[in-house]
Design a protein around this motif. Sequence first.
Motif, mmCIF file in Angstrom:
data_model
loop_
_atom_site.group_PDB
_atom_site.id
_atom_site.type_symbol
_atom_site.label_atom_id
_atom_site.label_comp_id
_atom_site.label_asym_id
_atom_site.label_seq_id
_atom_site.Cartn_x
_atom_site.Cartn_y
_atom_site.Cartn_z
ATOM 1 N N THR A 40 0.818 -1.215 0.000
ATOM 2 C CA THR A 40 0.000 0.000 0.000
ATOM 3 C C THR A 40 0.854 1.268 0.000
ATOM 4 O O THR A 40 0.531 2.234 -0.688
ATOM 5 N N ALA A 41 1.936 1.262 0.738
ATOM 6 C CA ALA A 41 2.826 2.429 0.736
ATOM 7 C C ALA A 41 3.513 2.580 -0.617
ATOM 8 O O ALA A 41 3.694 3.691 -1.116
ATOM 9 N N ARG A 42 3.883 1.477 -1.220
ATOM 10 C CA ARG A 42 4.508 1.543 -2.549
ATOM 11 C C ARG A 42 3.532 2.035 -3.602
ATOM 12 O O ARG A 42 3.909 2.775 -4.507
ATOM 13 N N LEU A 43 2.275 1.639 -3.498
ATOM 14 C CA LEU A 43 1.274 2.130 -4.439
ATOM 15 C C LEU A 43 1.084 3.630 -4.294
ATOM 16 O O LEU A 43 0.922 4.344 -5.283
ATOM 17 N N HIS A 44 1.102 4.100 -3.063
ATOM 18 C CA HIS A 44 0.990 5.543 -2.839
ATOM 19 C C HIS A 44 2.171 6.272 -3.470
ATOM 20 O O HIS A 44 2.002 7.287 -4.140
ATOM 21 N N ALA A 45 3.369 5.730 -3.283
ATOM 22 C CA ALA A 45 4.564 6.363 -3.853
ATOM 23 C C ALA A 45 4.569 6.286 -5.373
ATOM 24 O O ALA A 45 5.080 7.180 -6.045
ATOM 25 N N ALA A 46 3.993 5.231 -5.925
ATOM 26 C CA ALA A 46 4.027 5.059 -7.383
ATOM 27 C C ALA A 46 3.009 5.920 -8.099
ATOM 28 O O ALA A 46 3.188 6.234 -9.275
ATOM 29 N N THR A 47 1.951 6.332 -7.419
ATOM 30 C CA THR A 47 0.904 7.062 -8.126
ATOM 31 C C THR A 47 0.897 8.557 -7.838
ATOM 32 O O THR A 47 1.001 9.359 -8.762
ATOM 33 N N LYS A 48 0.780 8.942 -6.615
ATOM 34 C CA LYS A 48 0.555 10.362 -6.321
ATOM 35 C C LYS A 48 1.717 11.276 -6.699
ATOM 36 O O LYS A 48 1.530 12.196 -7.489
ATOM 37 N N PRO A 49 2.929 11.094 -6.183
ATOM 38 C CA PRO A 49 3.981 12.047 -6.559
ATOM 39 C C PRO A 49 4.421 11.909 -8.010
ATOM 40 O O PRO A 49 4.793 12.893 -8.651
ATOM 41 N N GLN A 50 4.339 10.713 -8.550
ATOM 42 C CA GLN A 50 4.780 10.521 -9.930
ATOM 43 C C GLN A 50 3.833 11.213 -10.900
ATOM 44 O O GLN A 50 4.261 11.868 -11.844
ATOM 45 N N VAL A 51 2.544 11.104 -10.680
ATOM 46 C CA VAL A 51 1.568 11.748 -11.566
ATOM 47 C C VAL A 51 1.676 13.264 -11.459
ATOM 48 O O VAL A 51 1.673 13.971 -12.478
ATOM 49 N N LEU A 52 1.796 13.773 -10.246
ATOM 50 C CA LEU A 52 1.935 15.220 -10.072
ATOM 51 C C LEU A 52 3.243 15.714 -10.686
ATOM 52 O O LEU A 52 3.282 16.771 -11.310
ATOM 53 N N GLY A 53 4.316 14.934 -10.544
ATOM 54 C CA GLY A 53 5.587 15.320 -11.157
ATOM 55 C C GLY A 53 5.498 15.383 -12.670
ATOM 56 O O GLY A 53 5.998 16.326 -13.296
ATOM 57 N N LEU A 54 4.846 14.400 -13.277
ATOM 58 C CA LEU A 54 4.680 14.414 -14.726
ATOM 59 C C LEU A 54 3.810 15.587 -15.161
ATOM 60 O O LEU A 54 4.108 16.244 -16.170
ATOM 61 N N LEU A 55 2.771 15.882 -14.403
ATOM 62 C CA LEU A 55 1.910 17.015 -14.726
ATOM 63 C C LEU A 55 2.687 18.329 -14.687
ATOM 64 O O LEU A 55 2.576 19.156 -15.601
ATOM 65 N N LEU A 56 3.501 18.516 -13.672
ATOM 66 C CA LEU A 56 4.299 19.736 -13.575
ATOM 67 C C LEU A 56 5.325 19.841 -14.703
ATOM 68 O O LEU A 56 5.553 20.921 -15.255
ATOM 69 N N ILE A 57 5.923 18.729 -15.069
ATOM 70 C CA ILE A 57 6.893 18.741 -16.162
ATOM 71 C C ILE A 57 6.201 19.074 -17.484
ATOM 72 O O ILE A 57 6.728 19.841 -18.301
ATOM 73 N N CYS A 58 5.020 18.535 -17.703
ATOM 74 C CA CYS A 58 4.291 18.841 -18.938
ATOM 75 C C CYS A 58 3.873 20.313 -18.999
ATOM 76 O O CYS A 58 3.941 20.944 -20.062
ATOM 77 N N VAL A 59 3.451 20.866 -17.869
ATOM 78 C CA VAL A 59 3.118 22.292 -17.840
ATOM 79 C C VAL A 59 4.363 23.124 -18.118
ATOM 80 O O VAL A 59 4.317 24.121 -18.848
ATOM 81 N N ALA A 60 5.490 22.708 -17.570
ATOM 82 C CA ALA A 60 6.736 23.437 -17.809
ATOM 83 C C ALA A 60 7.143 23.379 -19.278
ATOM 84 O O ALA A 60 7.606 24.382 -19.842
ATOM 85 N N ILE A 61 6.961 22.244 -19.911
ATOM 86 C CA ILE A 61 7.280 22.128 -21.338
ATOM 87 C C ILE A 61 6.379 23.046 -22.157
ATOM 88 O O ILE A 61 6.837 23.738 -23.069
ATOM 89 N N ALA A 62 5.095 23.067 -21.803
ATOM 90 C CA ALA A 62 4.164 23.939 -22.530
ATOM 91 C C ALA A 62 4.528 25.408 -22.335
ATOM 92 O O ALA A 62 4.461 26.196 -23.285
ATOM 93 N N LEU A 63 4.918 25.780 -21.121
ATOM 94 C CA LEU A 63 5.327 27.169 -20.880
ATOM 95 C C LEU A 63 6.614 27.518 -21.615
ATOM 96 O O LEU A 63 6.779 28.617 -22.119
ATOM 97 N N SER A 64 7.510 26.581 -21.657
ATOM 98 C CA SER A 64 8.805 26.838 -22.274
ATOM 99 C C SER A 64 8.712 26.967 -23.793
ATOM 100 O O SER A 64 9.315 27.864 -24.390
ATOM 101 N N LEU A 65 7.934 26.096 -24.425
ATOM 102 C CA LEU A 65 7.865 26.101 -25.885
ATOM 103 C C LEU A 65 6.813 27.061 -26.431
ATOM 104 O O LEU A 65 6.898 27.474 -27.596
ATOM 105 N N ARG A 66 5.797 27.401 -25.628
ATOM 106 C CA ARG A 66 4.764 28.376 -26.000
ATOM 107 C C ARG A 66 4.156 28.111 -27.375
ATOM 108 O O ARG A 66 4.111 28.975 -28.241
ATOM 109 N N SER A 67 3.701 26.882 -27.546
ATOM 110 C CA SER A 67 3.143 26.489 -28.834
ATOM 111 C C SER A 67 1.876 25.667 -28.595
ATOM 112 O O SER A 67 1.870 24.736 -27.779
ATOM 113 N N TRP A 68 0.814 26.000 -29.322
ATOM 114 C CA TRP A 68 -0.436 25.247 -29.182
ATOM 115 C C TRP A 68 -0.330 23.800 -29.659
ATOM 116 O O TRP A 68 -0.953 22.920 -29.055
#
Length: 124
Positions: A40-68
Amino acid sequence: MTLTPEVTAALDTAALILILIGALLCLTAAIGLVRFRDVTARLHAATKPQVLGLLLICVAIALSLRSWPVVAFLLPVVLMQLATAPLSAHMIGRQAYRNGTIDDSSLIVDDLAASKRTPPAAGG
């Protein structure tokens, strides 16, 4: 639309900060998968921070490249991650429960206790 150098610098700084935070979240997810003892602890570590980290990285890529077109490409990536991470965690947790690898004393509420009494193939 042309952006001023100040706005460009601010967007680049925001993208850098988001990438660093996202990378740190993905790193903590990887460390949690290795360091935590129970499923259960491993599932928590595998889903919550990893998904949020990927979301933040994708937002950063969109901000950096500024392209639709980049945003249109990243949106399905984020949506697929948000759709599949909880589903896979649920399937892994359910299988771990069936195998008996989850410590029953750590469960506060056991909604699946009835399914332990009936074999999975018995239809009940």
